[in-house]
Motif scaffolding. Structure first.
Motif, mmCIF file in Angstrom:
data_model
loop_
_atom_site.group_PDB
_atom_site.id
_atom_site.type_symbol
_atom_site.label_atom_id
_atom_site.label_comp_id
_atom_site.label_asym_id
_atom_site.label_seq_id
_atom_site.Cartn_x
_atom_site.Cartn_y
_atom_site.Cartn_z
ATOM 1 N N LYS A 132 0.819 5.575 19.884
ATOM 2 C CA LYS A 132 0.923 6.695 18.928
ATOM 3 C C LYS A 132 2.307 6.810 18.316
ATOM 4 O O LYS A 132 2.473 7.348 17.229
ATOM 5 N N ASP A 157 -6.260 6.357 20.773
ATOM 6 C CA ASP A 157 -5.963 7.594 21.482
ATOM 7 C C ASP A 157 -7.280 8.381 21.527
ATOM 8 O O ASP A 157 -7.959 8.523 20.499
ATOM 9 N N SER A 158 -7.667 8.892 22.691
ATOM 10 C CA SER A 158 -9.043 9.396 22.846
ATOM 11 C C SER A 158 -9.359 10.539 21.879
ATOM 12 O O SER A 158 -10.472 10.599 21.335
ATOM 13 N N GLU A 159 -8.368 11.418 21.639
ATOM 14 C CA GLU A 159 -8.604 12.562 20.725
ATOM 15 C C GLU A 159 -8.860 12.058 19.303
ATOM 16 O O GLU A 159 -9.771 12.519 18.617
ATOM 17 N N ASN A 224 2.874 14.886 25.054
ATOM 18 C CA ASN A 224 1.828 13.972 24.593
ATOM 19 C C ASN A 224 0.993 14.632 23.490
ATOM 20 O O ASN A 224 0.703 14.026 22.459
ATOM 21 N N GLU A 228 0.537 13.800 19.533
ATOM 22 C CA GLU A 228 -0.813 13.643 18.979
ATOM 23 C C GLU A 228 -1.057 14.526 17.761
ATOM 24 O O GLU A 228 -1.847 14.176 16.881
#
Ligand code: NAD
Ligand code: MG
Length: 395
Positions: A132, A157-159, A224, A228
Motif C-alpha cells: 500500500k 489489501d483485503s479492504e 494501517n 488504507e
C-alpha cells in the motif's frame, strides 16, 4: 496485459515472496496448479536466503533476488546447480520487477517496494498490489505510471480488494462513500495509559489476521487503517470526506461501498488474505479457492463501533495528509516507517509513533506537490531525517 509469452502458462513475479503475503501467494499458486499453470520470472526476498532459495527451486524461478547486497554469495551458493540466476541489492530488485511478466505481485513491505513495482508497471505488467505504501507515498504518480504501462491495478489489501469487488464500474458516478472496516487491533479496548506501556511483541499479536510484523503493529496503532484511507483515495478517486472507517471486530465484512440511492454493498468472507490474493491473480475470473466458508448461524452476530480518534490519532493524521495533499502522504509514511522501526528497536514508546508522525508532517508542510518519483524519495528521506532528529532530542 503483457502476452508475449511463448507458453500458455501465466507468468507471475513475486516481490517479497518470503513474507506473509508472498508465502500466501505461493500457497494459492500451488493450489491453482503450481508449475503446470504458472511460470515465475522473478522472486525477491531479503534476509531469509534459505526460504528464498527453496521457493525459487520449487517454482523454477528465472531470477531470485535478495534485497540485501551483502547476501549475494549466500544466495548464489544456495542456488548452486539449479540454473536459477541470483541477484542482490537495490538495482537487482528493480531488475526483478522489470523482468517480462504478465502479473507482478507487489508484496514488499514499505517504500522499498516502490522502485521495483514501478519497473514492472512501466513494462506493462498487471500489478496485484499488497504494498500500500506505493499509493500512499507516490499516489497519482504511481497510478499514472500503471496507466502509461497499460497494465491493470488489482488491489490485494483485503479492504480495497473488497471495494474493487463491489464497486460497479458503470455505477462509479453514483458512489457516495467508501466504508473501510477495521478490526480495531489488539488495543481496541485499551486506555492510552495501557497503550503507553505495550511492547512490540504485544502490539504484533493481531486478533484476526496473521500478517507480517510491521503491518501487525500498524494495525494496533491504526496507522494501517490510516494508510488504507489514503490508499482508497488514490485507488478509487474519492474525496477525503467520502472515506469512512468503522470498527468491526470480527473482520467478516472486508469493506463496503455506499451509493447515492442509500444502498450499501459489502463483500464478506473469512479473514484469510489468500482470498484477496486469489481474486487478484485470477481476475477477471473467480477461481475455486481453499478459503473457509462462512457459516452465518455460527457467526450469529457482527458488531460495529465508531473509531476513537483520541486513542487512535492515526486516522485524523490520514485525513490531514489527504486535505493538505502534495507530498504529505509520503511524509506521513516516511515518518511512520522511521518511528515504527524505532519502536521495534525499543527506542520509543507505542504512543510516540503518532506524536512523531504529527510533528514531522507539520514541519514538512510546505504545500509542494511531487512532479517526479525522485521528489517522492526525497520527501521520504526528509521525513525520516526529521523523525530521527526528533527522536534523538527526546531520548
Ligand atoms: P512481511 O514483513 O511478512 O514480508 C515483507 C517482504 O518484503 C519479505 O519478503 C521481506 O524479505 C521483504 N522486504 C522487507 N524489507 C525489504 C526491503 N527493505 N527491501 C526489499 N524487500 C524487503 O510483510 P507482509 O505482511 O507480507 O506485508 C507486505 C506488504 O503487504 C506490506 O505493504 C503490507 O502493508 C501489505 N499487506 C499485508 C497484509 C498481510 O496480511 N500480511 C495484508 C494487507 C496488506
Ligand atoms: Mg488491509
Amino acid at each position: 496485459m503483457n502476452t508475449s509469452s511463448l507458453t500458455t502458462k501465466r507468468r507471475i513475479s513475486i516481490l517479497g515472496s518470503t513474507g506473509s503475503i508472498g508465502c500466501n501467494t505461493l500457497d494459492i499458486m500451488t493450489h491453482l496448479g503450481g508449475r503446470e499453470m504458472f511460470e515465475v520470472p522473478a522472486i525477491t526476498g531479503m534476509g531469509n536466503i534459505e526460504l528464498l532459495a527453496k521457493q525459487a527451486r520449487q517454482t523454477a524461478a528465472g531470477f531470485a533476488v535478495t534485497a540485501d547486497p551483502d547476501r549475494y554469495e549466500d544466495l548464489k551458493s544456495a542456488l548452486a546447480g539449479s540454473g536459477i540466476e541470483a541477484g542482490a541489492g537495490p538495482s537487482a530488485l528493480v531488475e526483478a520487477g522489470a523482468r517480462d511478466t504478465d502479473l507482478l505481485l507487489a508484496g514488499i513491505v514499505g517504500i522499498a517496494g516502490l522502485a521495483p513495482t514501478l519497473a514492472a508497471a512501466a513494462g506493462g505488467a498487471d500489478i496485484a498490489l499488497a504494498n500500500k505504501e506505493c499509493l500512499v507515498s507516490a499516489g497519482d504518480l504511481f497510478t499514472a505510471a500503471i496507466a502509461k504501462g497499460g497494465g491493470k491495478l488489482l488491489p490485494v489489501d483485503s479492504e480495497h480488494n473488497a471495494i474493487f469487488q463491489v464497486l460497479e464500474e458503470h455505477q462509479r458516478h453514483a458512489v457516495e462513500r467508501i466504508i473501510l472496516t477495521a478490526s480495531g487491533g489488539p488495543f481496541r479496548d485499551f486506555t492510552r495509559e495501557q497503550m503507553a506501556a505495550v511492547t512490540p511483541e504485544i502490539a504484533a499479536a493481531h486478533p484476526n489476521w496473521s500478517m507480517g510484523l510491521k503491518i501487525s503493529i500498524d494495525s494496533a496503532s491504526m496507522f494501517n487503517k490510516a494508510l488504507e484511507m489514503i490508499e482508497a483515495r488514490h485507488l478509487f478517486g474519492m474525496r477525503p470526506d467520502q472515506i469512512e472507517v468503522i470498527v468491526h471486530p470480527q473482520s467478516i465484512i472486508h469493506s463496503m461501498v455506499g451509493y447515492t440511492d442509500g444502498s450499501v454493498l459489502a463483500q464478506l468472507g473469512a479473514p484469510d488474505m489468500r482470498h484477496a490474493i486469489g481474486y487478484a491473480i485470477s481476475h477477471p475470473r473467480r477461481a475455486n479457492l481453499p478459503i473457509e466458508r462462512l457459516d452465518f448461524a455460527k457467526l450469529a452476530r457482527l458488531d460495529f463501533f465508531a473509531p476513537d480518534e483520541i486513542r487512535f490519532p492515526a486516522l485524523a493524521l490520514a485525513r490531514t495528509a489527504m486535505q493538505r495533499g502534495g507530498l504529505q502522504g509520503a511524509i506521513l509514511n516516511g515518518a511512520k516507517e522511521a518511528a515504527l522501526e524505532a519502536f521495534i528497536a525499543g527506542q520509543i514508546g507505542f504512543l510516540d509513533i503518532a506524536d512523531i508522525v504529527a510533528s514531522v508532517m507539520d514541519r514538512l508542510n510546505d504545500g509542494r506537490k511531487a512532479q517526479s518519483i525522485e521528489e517522492v524519495y526525497a520527501a521520504d528521506r526528509d521525513a525520516r531525517r526529521v523523525a530521527a532528529e526528533l527522536m534523538r532530542k527526546s531520548a
